[in-house]
Design a protein around this motif. Structure first.
Motif, mmCIF file in Angstrom:
data_model
loop_
_atom_site.group_PDB
_atom_site.id
_atom_site.type_symbol
_atom_site.label_atom_id
_atom_site.label_comp_id
_atom_site.label_asym_id
_atom_site.label_seq_id
_atom_site.Cartn_x
_atom_site.Cartn_y
_atom_site.Cartn_z
ATOM 1 N N LEU A 92 0.542 -1.511 0.250
ATOM 2 C CA LEU A 92 -0.209 -0.213 -0.486
ATOM 3 C C LEU A 92 0.415 1.558 0.299
ATOM 4 O O LEU A 92 0.344 2.021 -0.725
ATOM 5 N N ARG A 93 1.991 1.625 0.909
ATOM 6 C CA ARG A 93 3.170 2.706 0.545
ATOM 7 C C ARG A 93 3.683 2.216 -0.208
ATOM 8 O O ARG A 93 3.698 4.303 -0.760
ATOM 9 N N GLY A 114 0.030 -3.124 -4.795
ATOM 10 C CA GLY A 114 -0.377 -1.417 -4.482
ATOM 11 C C GLY A 114 -1.628 -1.401 -4.334
ATOM 12 O O GLY A 114 -1.476 -0.130 -4.625
ATOM 13 N N ILE A 115 -2.088 -2.154 -4.857
ATOM 14 C CA ILE A 115 -3.248 -1.226 -5.460
ATOM 15 C C ILE A 115 -4.682 -0.857 -4.647
ATOM 16 O O ILE A 115 -5.292 -0.400 -4.686
ATOM 17 N N GLY A 116 -4.006 -0.969 -3.737
ATOM 18 C CA GLY A 116 -5.144 -0.933 -2.257
ATOM 19 C C GLY A 116 -4.913 0.186 -3.174
ATOM 20 O O GLY A 116 -5.981 1.508 -1.653
ATOM 21 N N GLY A 139 -0.856 -1.569 6.541
ATOM 22 C CA GLY A 139 -1.758 -1.104 5.685
ATOM 23 C C GLY A 139 -1.853 -1.628 4.755
ATOM 24 O O GLY A 139 -3.565 -1.207 3.936
ATOM 25 N N THR A 140 -1.567 -3.085 4.089
ATOM 26 C CA THR A 140 -1.845 -3.591 2.888
ATOM 27 C C THR A 140 -2.692 -4.128 3.438
ATOM 28 O O THR A 140 -2.584 -5.686 3.709
ATOM 29 N N ASP A 141 -4.041 -4.777 2.551
ATOM 30 C CA ASP A 141 -4.736 -5.144 3.092
ATOM 31 C C ASP A 141 -4.762 -5.937 0.913
ATOM 32 O O ASP A 141 -4.508 -5.408 0.196
ATOM 33 N N LEU A 142 -5.317 -7.472 1.210
ATOM 34 C CA LEU A 142 -5.293 -8.375 -0.400
ATOM 35 C C LEU A 142 -6.551 -6.977 -0.798
ATOM 36 O O LEU A 142 -8.000 -7.491 -0.277
ATOM 37 N N ALA A 143 -5.942 -6.274 -2.168
ATOM 38 C CA ALA A 143 -7.057 -6.024 -2.906
ATOM 39 C C ALA A 143 -7.744 -5.962 -4.406
ATOM 40 O O ALA A 143 -6.075 -6.851 -4.403
ATOM 41 N N LEU A 144 -8.237 -6.407 -4.907
ATOM 42 C CA LEU A 144 -8.767 -6.977 -5.830
ATOM 43 C C LEU A 144 -9.102 -5.963 -7.359
ATOM 44 O O LEU A 144 -9.898 -5.185 -6.957
#
Lengths: 318, 251
Positions: free
Chosen positions: A80-81, A113-115, A153-158
């Motif tokens: 995320l960062r 990083g797409i979050g 802060g990074t969560d799995l995002a699709l």
């Protein structure tokens, strides 16, 4: 043996553990330096290494494309960062908001990083989205283990948008979208028609040994042949430096996977075990590719048991 | 560092300080070496990749051919819940053993060989690994086809040249369940032996569930071109597996 914090911690297991487990200092921010490679196209070069705490996982190349409709990104980095920093850097560079983020394939160094972006502007092939939903949590766990605070802060995002067509027009700047495979089950390559720049994702490795954790070498060869026929000018590989010839990364990637395929088959036929196969001599002409030993040993792990099951004869008597 | 010292059955035994600094060194040394003499020796060549790409299937090769008079070879990982992987007796042949093991976390991986005089030589290194090598279900359990392939064996033997040994590779389909996956009890190959055509046992090994699913072994028994070798294995349910292969028989 290299002394690391992990070593120290492991040595402490038997002793009363008073030090906090997460004592590793908060990571500094990512340094993201776009380099212009064509008119309105910049490449951000990843470290020629494996994913490690020291590089924050920023090992994949990222592409920034300025279009009249806004900024287009190809890949988003490992966390995320990284994605947030990338957004800031890219928008400052072009003066326009990010309107599209392509994820070339499922691997976490390209897509975690797409979050930092609205899901509806993040696009990927159906096979990539399926792969990320299946393996994403496992990748995320591994990334947190290796990168610690970099991943905060990074969560799995699709990706919220499935790529259906074979091109997209951004206010007159047209991008061709090529649905290929071989490095993974779904690999996206992007061709900017205006500049003739090919963004190859991880179908292309340049001066860096190809990684094969999800590879199908026969399909990869077919995809390389398709890329070779495009008539593009320069190529941005998934890893390694910009290829101004547009052909060298294709040739190098093909040479490595051809050698790998033959060498591993011969190793099994010759009776080598996996450790020995991982130590085999890498041919002179492939030694200019960074991380060669590392990727060979990974590839032995990916392919060897399957090759043994195919090549060694049944000997049981039932 | 001071030399570790323990008292066992009233006898004081000393083990040399562990160059790897493992928290489990003395504990495992007591179990494996007992009161035998132990030293660390780089001639015990324990080879492994530079990274554990797959913690369920981590290749290890133990080569003690420089030492010669070896009667036992042990591969172990200190911080695995099942620390021992293989205990091999190369009764006739060269002291070489390669296999694949599970790694449950970052751990020292060691090779130990016992000489004819009873003393042990040890060498190894730390290996980083993602967790869960021993506590995730094997692929064939997830796929559900383990029973269809149970006991299928593959292999071949290649004559290695002047020392009269044959590089022998043996692979057995088996889930090698550790017992740490909920609802799946321990189920693993426990023994394997190799016998010559004249009935001489060339090598035998004890095997634990820390060996990877579908175990693979490479050994170097004394056997000439064209000789038929018999392999016998048994698992923890008492099921027997038999195979035979011919040295130089081709692929």
């Amino acid at each position: 043996m290299r002394v690391s914090r992990r070593t120290t911690l492991a040595g402490l297991v038997a002793a009363p553990l008073v030090a906090p487990v997460m004592s590793r200092a908060a990571a500094p921010d990512y340094t993201i330096t776009p380099t212009p490679v064509a008119d309105g196209i910049w490449m951000i070069t990843g470290a020629d290494e494996g994913i490690a705490f020291d590089n924050g996982g920023a090992i994949a190349n990222i592409t920034v494309i300025a279009t009249p409709a806004g900024t287009v990104l190809v890949d988003s980095g490992p966390s995320l960062r990284y994605g947030q920093r990338l957004k800031h850097v890219a928008e400052s560079l072009t003066g326009r908001s990010v309107v599209r983020v392509y994820v070339t394939h499922l691997h976490p160094d390209h897509g975690m990083g797409i979050g930092a972006f609205a899901p509806e502007i993040v696009a990927a092939l159906p096979g990539t989205i399926a792969g990320m939903s299946r393996d994403g949590q496992g990748f995320s766990d591994q990334m947190y283990r290796l990168l610690g605070d970099w991943m905060r802060g990074t969560d799995l995002a699709l990706p919220g948008k499935t790529i259906g067509g074979d091109e997209e027009d951004f206010g007159g700047r047209r991008l061709r979208l090529l649905a290929l495979s071989g490095h993974s089950a779904a690999d996206l390559a992007v061709l900017d028609e205006q500049s003739g720049t090919l963004i190859g994702g991880d179908l292309l490795f340049h001066d860096r040994a190809p990684a094969t954790p999800t590879a199908d070498l026969a399909r990869w060869r077919q995809s390389l042949a398709a890329l070779d026929a495009l008539g593009h000018k320069g190529a941005i590989p998934g890893h390694g430096p910009y290829d101004g010839t547009g052909r060298q990364a294709i040739a190098q990637t093909r040479a490595w996977i051809d050698w790998l395929d033959t060498a591993l088959t011969e190793a099994v036929r010759g009776g080598m075990d996996m450790v020995e196969a991982g130590r085999m001599v890498i041919p002179e002409q492939l030694r200019n590719m960074a991380s060669g030993r590392y990727e060979l040993q990974r590839s032995v792990s990916h392919f060897y048991p399957m090759l043994e099951a195919k090549l060694l004869p049944r000997v049981d008597q039932s | 560092m001071t030399q570790a010292s323990i008292r066992r059955n009233g006898v004081e035994t000393r083990y040399p300080p562990d160059p790897l600094g493992s928290p489990m060194w003395t504990y495992h040394a007591k179990t494996v070496f007992g009161e035998d003499r132990v030293s660390f020796d780089p001639r015990v060549k324990l080879s492994m990749p530079d990274l554990a790409e797959n913690q369920h299937c981590f290749p290890v090769a133990l080569d003690a051919r420089e030492i010669g008079d070896v009667r036992r070879m042990v591969i172990m990982a200190d911080l695995n819940p099942i620390p021992l992987a293989v205990d091999y007796r190369p009764l006739a042949g060269a002291p070489y053993l390669a296999t694949r093991i599970k790694l449950d976390q970052r751990t020292p991986v060691r090779g130990a060989v016992q000489r004819a005089d009873g003393s042990w030589l040890v060498h190894g290194g730390w290996m980083d690994a993602a967790g869960g090598g021993c506590s995730a279900p094997p692929a064939s359990r997830v796929k559900g086809d383990w029973a269809q392939h149970l006991g299928e064996m593959r292999g071949a033997a290649w004559p290695t040249g002047p020392d009269g040994t044959a590089r022998t590779r043996i692979l057995i389909r088996h889930p090698m369940d550790t017992g740490f996956v909920p609802g799946i009890p321990t189920y693993n190959i426990e023994t394997l032996s190799l016998t010559s055509s004249t009935g001489t046992v060339l090598g035998e090994m004890d095997i634990w569930a820390s060996v990877s699913e579908d175990p693979a072994f490479t050994i170097m028994p004394r056997a000439g071109m064209g000789e038929r070798l018999a392999i016998a294995a048994r698992d923890s349910n008492g099921r027997d597996y038999h195979a035979s292969l011919i040295v130089g028989g081709g692929l």
